[in-house]
Design an enzyme around this catalytic site. Sequence first.
Site, PDB file in Angstrom:
ATOM      1  N   HIS A 191       3.199  -7.026  10.797  1.00 18.40           N
ATOM      2  CA  HIS A 191       3.726  -6.624  12.235  1.00 18.40           C
ATOM      3  C   HIS A 191       3.799  -7.662  13.057  1.00 18.40           C
ATOM      4  CE1 HIS A 191       3.626  -2.118  11.036  1.00 18.40           C
ATOM      5  NE2 HIS A 191       2.733  -2.728  10.249  1.00 18.40           N
ATOM      6  N   HIS A 197       3.684  -6.676   4.167  1.00 18.58           N
ATOM      7  CA  HIS A 197       4.494  -7.081   5.451  1.00 18.58           C
ATOM      8  C   HIS A 197       3.584  -7.190   6.729  1.00 18.58           C
ATOM      9  CE1 HIS A 197       3.254  -2.565   5.892  1.00 18.58           C
ATOM     10  NE2 HIS A 197       3.174  -2.929   7.091  1.00 18.58           N
ATOM     11  N   ARG A 205       5.033   0.584   0.747  1.00 19.96           N
ATOM     12  CA  ARG A 205       5.348  -0.302   1.651  1.00 19.96           C
ATOM     13  C   ARG A 205       5.025  -1.902   1.151  1.00 19.96           C
ATOM     14  NH1 ARG A 205       6.003  -0.705   6.739  1.00 19.96           N
ATOM     15  NH2 ARG A 205       7.800  -1.498   6.150  1.00 19.96           N
ATOM     16  N   TYR A 228       0.855  -1.281   0.097  1.00 21.13           N
ATOM     17  CA  TYR A 228      -0.060   0.185  -0.063  1.00 21.13           C
ATOM     18  C   TYR A 228       0.897   1.331  -0.100  1.00 21.13           C
ATOM     19  CZ  TYR A 228       0.811  -0.094   5.110  1.00 21.13           C
ATOM     20  OH  TYR A 228       1.715  -0.056   6.429  1.00 21.13           O
TER      21      TYR A 228
END
Lengths: 206, 242
Positions: B162, B160, B157, B147
């Site tokens: 977190h 991913h 980004r 995004y």
Amino acid sequence: MKQRLEYLKETPSQTAGPYVHIGLAPGDAGFQIYNQELGRDIAGPNAKGERIRVEGLVIDGTGSPIKDVLLEVWQANADGIHAHPEQPGEVEEGFRGWGRVITDFETGEWGFDTVKPGSTPGRNGATQAPHINLWIVARGINLGLNTRLYFDDEESANAADPVINTIEWERRRQTLIATRTLRDGTPVYRFDIRIQGEDETVFFDI
Amino acid sequence: MKKPAEFYQRDRRWHPPAYARDYKTSVARSPQYAAISLENSLSEITGPVFGHNDIDPIDNDLLSNFAAAGESPIGERIIVHGRVLDENARPVPNTLVEIWQANASGRYRHKKDTYLGALDPNFGGCGRTLTDEDGYYYFRTVKPGAYPWRNWVNDWRPAHIHFSIFGSGFAQRLITQLYFEGDPLIAKCPIVNTIPDPAAIDQLIAVLDMNATIPLDTIAYKFDIVLRGRRSTLFENRLEGN
């Protein structure tokens, strides 16, 4: 060839980003998913000692409050015992000493309710003044920041505290001292954290 | 007798520095003074302990923990699994691992996310689990989408997830991000590139693990996590008194 050490390297940190609430406090991100969110009750119903509230802001280098911070709290109970098997002694049922707090999305204010911790054992037989460990993550913070909150009504204990006395600059020691007032009979400690700039809070590499 | 003592000093040159010019948000959020080095006391060696009463078994299944009955989120079904170890290569058992992520279109379920990518009514985007006695953990989820974000005008980004991990002591507390092998956005990302050493970046890249896939069902990535290790003192260094 000489021998090799077989240690692993610690996984490197990355910022928690702006949406840390989804993972660690989803109710604050705007949805319910878990039967219980963790870290909402630090002391539990049976904790001995003085019930207190702690409040503050986290302020950036421009002097503005940061509104997407998550703080974690770690503290001993009123007898100075941490709820952990490596410290001898018992804590009250329901006392965890750990909590999670987020800053308000509009104002940046944060606050939590707990009990005032007791003095804890320090290194080499020393005694540490009552304190609360804080860990701060947010967008723009690449590795969580560790600091400690001490209490302004513990003047003599603070003066003898081995960690406070590690700080060479006496003026900077003040950044770790929360100030007490009473609100409707409840002690409220104010603890503003300045990430950068004038009166920058002391952070520890622990 | 050997007993565990302090954690090894954190290698601050392996982690990203507080100030990283190209990740703009860090500029005003980075302390300018050096952190004060503190030898561990009980306050840092201890940390919160979690158990199976704190979480539910479904919490590690993002394919079902928010979906309506009989529904599934849209996206590539994946397993993310691995072990939590310490720097001594010993497993870290019974430790809490929490994750959060965008959905397959790169949208977070968060009241502050306004990206054009659609919310998925069957995807919450968070999970949590405890490692087993061997330090092993797993999640089921969908692969998150890339995004855009506001840093430079055109930053994206990489996909991913977190991760938040505890360990046994507060000094081990860690938040990081998992990236996916082969993603061309990794090398361009100003957040990834806050980490100075390419070998450290590699440590955040999960690898395709065909042996762990469920054929005709779910593909798998392996992601091991390393927390700080501890000294074992043969010679007492008087951590706690005499």
